[in-house]
Write a protein that holds these residues in place. Sequence first.
Motif, mmCIF file in Angstrom:
data_model
loop_
_atom_site.group_PDB
_atom_site.id
_atom_site.type_symbol
_atom_site.label_atom_id
_atom_site.label_comp_id
_atom_site.label_asym_id
_atom_site.label_seq_id
_atom_site.Cartn_x
_atom_site.Cartn_y
_atom_site.Cartn_z
ATOM 1 N N ALA A 1 -8.266 11.137 -1.604
ATOM 2 C CA ALA A 1 -7.048 10.574 -0.998
ATOM 3 C C ALA A 1 -5.777 10.892 -1.798
ATOM 4 N N ARG B 1 -1.722 -4.797 -7.657
ATOM 5 C CA ARG B 1 -1.376 -3.391 -7.440
ATOM 6 C C ARG B 1 0.017 -3.286 -6.814
ATOM 7 N N GLU C 1 -15.297 9.499 6.471
ATOM 8 C CA GLU C 1 -16.416 8.967 5.672
ATOM 9 C C GLU C 1 -17.593 8.608 6.588
ATOM 10 N N ASP D 1 -13.864 11.847 -2.995
ATOM 11 C CA ASP D 1 -12.919 11.096 -2.170
ATOM 12 C C ASP D 1 -11.530 11.453 -2.702
ATOM 13 N N LYS E 1 -3.206 10.048 4.500
ATOM 14 C CA LYS E 1 -2.100 9.089 4.563
ATOM 15 C C LYS E 1 -1.482 8.845 3.183
ATOM 16 N N LYS E 2 -2.146 9.346 2.155
ATOM 17 C CA LYS E 2 -1.614 9.172 0.800
ATOM 18 C C LYS E 2 -0.982 10.500 0.352
ATOM 19 N N VAL F 1 -14.280 9.125 -6.808
ATOM 20 C CA VAL F 1 -12.970 8.843 -6.213
ATOM 21 C C VAL F 1 -11.907 9.348 -7.190
ATOM 22 N N SER G 1 -8.266 10.704 3.010
ATOM 23 C CA SER G 1 -7.284 9.962 3.784
ATOM 24 C C SER G 1 -5.959 10.634 3.469
ATOM 25 N N SER H 1 -0.446 3.799 1.636
ATOM 26 C CA SER H 1 -1.213 4.490 2.667
ATOM 27 C C SER H 1 -0.428 4.558 3.972
ATOM 28 N N GLN I 1 -8.206 9.265 10.140
ATOM 29 C CA GLN I 1 -7.836 8.769 8.818
ATOM 30 C C GLN I 1 -9.034 8.915 7.901
ATOM 31 N N GLY I 2 -8.946 8.355 6.687
ATOM 32 C CA GLY I 2 -10.015 8.585 5.717
ATOM 33 C C GLY I 2 -11.356 8.048 6.175
ATOM 34 N N ARG I 3 -11.368 6.802 6.622
ATOM 35 C CA ARG I 3 -12.662 6.136 6.863
ATOM 36 C C ARG I 3 -13.441 6.745 8.004
ATOM 37 N N THR J 1 0.831 -1.206 0.000
ATOM 38 C CA THR J 1 0.000 0.000 0.000
ATOM 39 C C THR J 1 0.865 1.256 0.000
ATOM 40 N N PHE K 1 -14.384 3.115 -3.086
ATOM 41 C CA PHE K 1 -13.338 2.416 -2.348
ATOM 42 C C PHE K 1 -14.045 1.506 -1.327
HETATM 43 N N1 F0G Z 1 -10.520 6.305 -0.078
HETATM 44 C C1 F0G Z 1 -9.586 5.782 -0.876
HETATM 45 C C2 F0G Z 1 -9.618 6.067 -2.349
HETATM 46 C C3 F0G Z 1 -8.601 4.938 -0.333
HETATM 47 O O1 F0G Z 1 -7.691 4.410 -1.150
HETATM 48 C C4 F0G Z 1 -8.585 4.688 1.055
HETATM 49 C C5 F0G Z 1 -7.587 3.806 1.637
HETATM 50 C C6 F0G Z 1 -9.579 5.282 1.840
HETATM 51 C C7 F0G Z 1 -10.527 6.093 1.237
HETATM 52 C C8 F0G Z 1 -9.677 5.044 3.312
HETATM 53 O O2 F0G Z 1 -8.692 5.751 3.959
HETATM 54 O O3 F0G Z 1 -7.292 3.998 5.030
HETATM 55 O O4 F0G Z 1 -7.150 6.392 5.731
HETATM 56 O O5 F0G Z 1 -9.132 5.056 6.290
HETATM 57 N N2 F0G Z 1 -6.811 3.104 0.966
HETATM 58 C C9 F0G Z 1 -5.720 2.259 1.413
HETATM 59 C C10 F0G Z 1 -5.201 1.487 0.235
HETATM 60 C C11 F0G Z 1 -6.025 1.426 2.606
HETATM 61 O O6 F0G Z 1 -4.300 0.651 0.437
HETATM 62 O O7 F0G Z 1 -5.633 1.715 -0.892
HETATM 63 P P1 F0G Z 1 -8.038 5.254 5.328
#
Ligand code: F0G
Length: 489
Positions: free
Chosen positions: A232, A425, A117, A230, A272-273, A194, A270, A65, A112-114, A63, A137
């Motif tokens: 990210a 991926r 959401e 979304d 984290k990306k 997304v 998120s 992330s 984090q992202g979720r 990942t 996602f």
């Molecule tokens: N939206 C997208 C497009 C994502 O790719 C992810 C997470 C999330 C939301 C959720 O975010 O993990 O911070 O809660 N994607 C990671 C991946 C886990 O490996 O693609 P999160």
Amino acid sequence: MRISDQEMLAPSDIPYSLTPPYRVKTVEYTRPTTRDQRKQLIKEYNWSAPNLPAEYVYINMVTDSGTSAMSDRQWSAMMLGDESYFNCKSWYELKESLQKFSGMEYIIPSHQGRSGETILYEVLVGKGDIVPSNCHFTTTRAHCYHRGAEPIDITCPEYYDENNNSWFKGNIDIEALKKLFIEQGEKISVVELVVPNNLCAGQPVSMKNIREVRQVIDKYKKRDTKFFLDIARISENAWIIKKYEEGYGHKACIDIVREMCSYADAIHMSAKKAGLVNMGGFVAVNDKTLYQRLQPKIIKYDGFLTYGGMSGRDLEALAVGIIEGVNDYYLEDKQRQCDVFAKACTSRGVAVFNPACTLGIWINAGKCLPHIKPQEGPGTALAVQAYIEGGVGLTSMDSLHRGREDSSDPLNTAKIQLAPYELIRCAIPRRVYTDAHYEWCGEALAKAMEWGEKIPPYRRQVLDRPPIEYSDIGLRAFFDEYEPIFDHP
Ligand code: F0G
């Protein structure tokens, strides 16, 4: 004084299409392993790179992330982290950065992202609704089910055509969206786009497509339908718009990001990306009443409105990282890395999904291992063999691992649909790997492919575990287990 955001974008004749705009100060050592050890380890950890203890994965592309390397600017900002509970100084730094980045007024931090959401779906999506998307996602899909709504993926036709050379194969199918509004508009509470489209080979979305979604909603809506983005990896999508969509070549990526966000009612990220942090996220809206409706929800799930589950130092790291991550020179180099990686694969005969862009490389495992049927996991098998050969950790996104449940009957695993492509991926952690790592990853995949029909097909194991709840069905890939039908070479 650290180099400022403006200074980082000063005019330069150094070609960042050939060389990165940064250099390395700290290095992370990796544990040496042998082929025999790796073969033993992958078997022990159930034939899945994501299951392995990460220390045994030499190049970890499972990942992107939370796996970025932070900059000297971010680490120094973290020392200024204010850990006061309410209204810490770091919050104001972050709010200003995120407003500048997104152009949105009301910012809600989330850890984090979720978690971001969760609050949007709780407030705006209800039982019986439908939520169209270019491809949800996994987590927004799960939020739909959790709210009693149906996620509907309508990816554009270009995505399904392997030979199509569009840079925007991540778009939503606008004609299909219009049709949905005409036929079932009263049920559409939200349209979720997304950018870029992670689960469709990371393909970017065009500005035109985002604008058209806004127009379709405004023209055809039969209730107060909201438009969510979304975001990210929005900065990387912005780079592709700058390069390949008419009228954007002269713009800074941050301006392109702001225009993308301007069409939405709510954005969730998120961080984290593209935010270049190991943990963090946020939601942003322009409507004050909507912001007020979201307030109690974030307090319930994540923390107070000025920290949202992050520590003060996390807020500081994101305030800096979000702007570094949208720097045009940095993004040019990110795409350069994708190009190097894609070439490392194609020059060795490893089939890559075309175009290779922004967040990583998708390997077309169906083409690499034609002897394995889609339902028997060509991606799963090739990813395992590549780990054995070269210690690379990749994520299988083939029909076996990621085939879609039927949304009208999601609990019925017999109805799982085949994926359009049997993909792996290779997600690129930001600022972490060098060109030599990408060459090695290509080499490991090529060495794996050399085994040809000696590589085994896979099947799902029958597990003794409680039945999965309806709303969690899309998450099964993360705890289901698979096994090879015969042993790997
Ligand atoms: N939206 C997208 C497009 C994502 O790719 C992810 C997470 C999330 C939301 C959720 O975010 O993990 O911070 O809660 N994607 C990671 C991946 C886990 O490996 O693609 P999160």
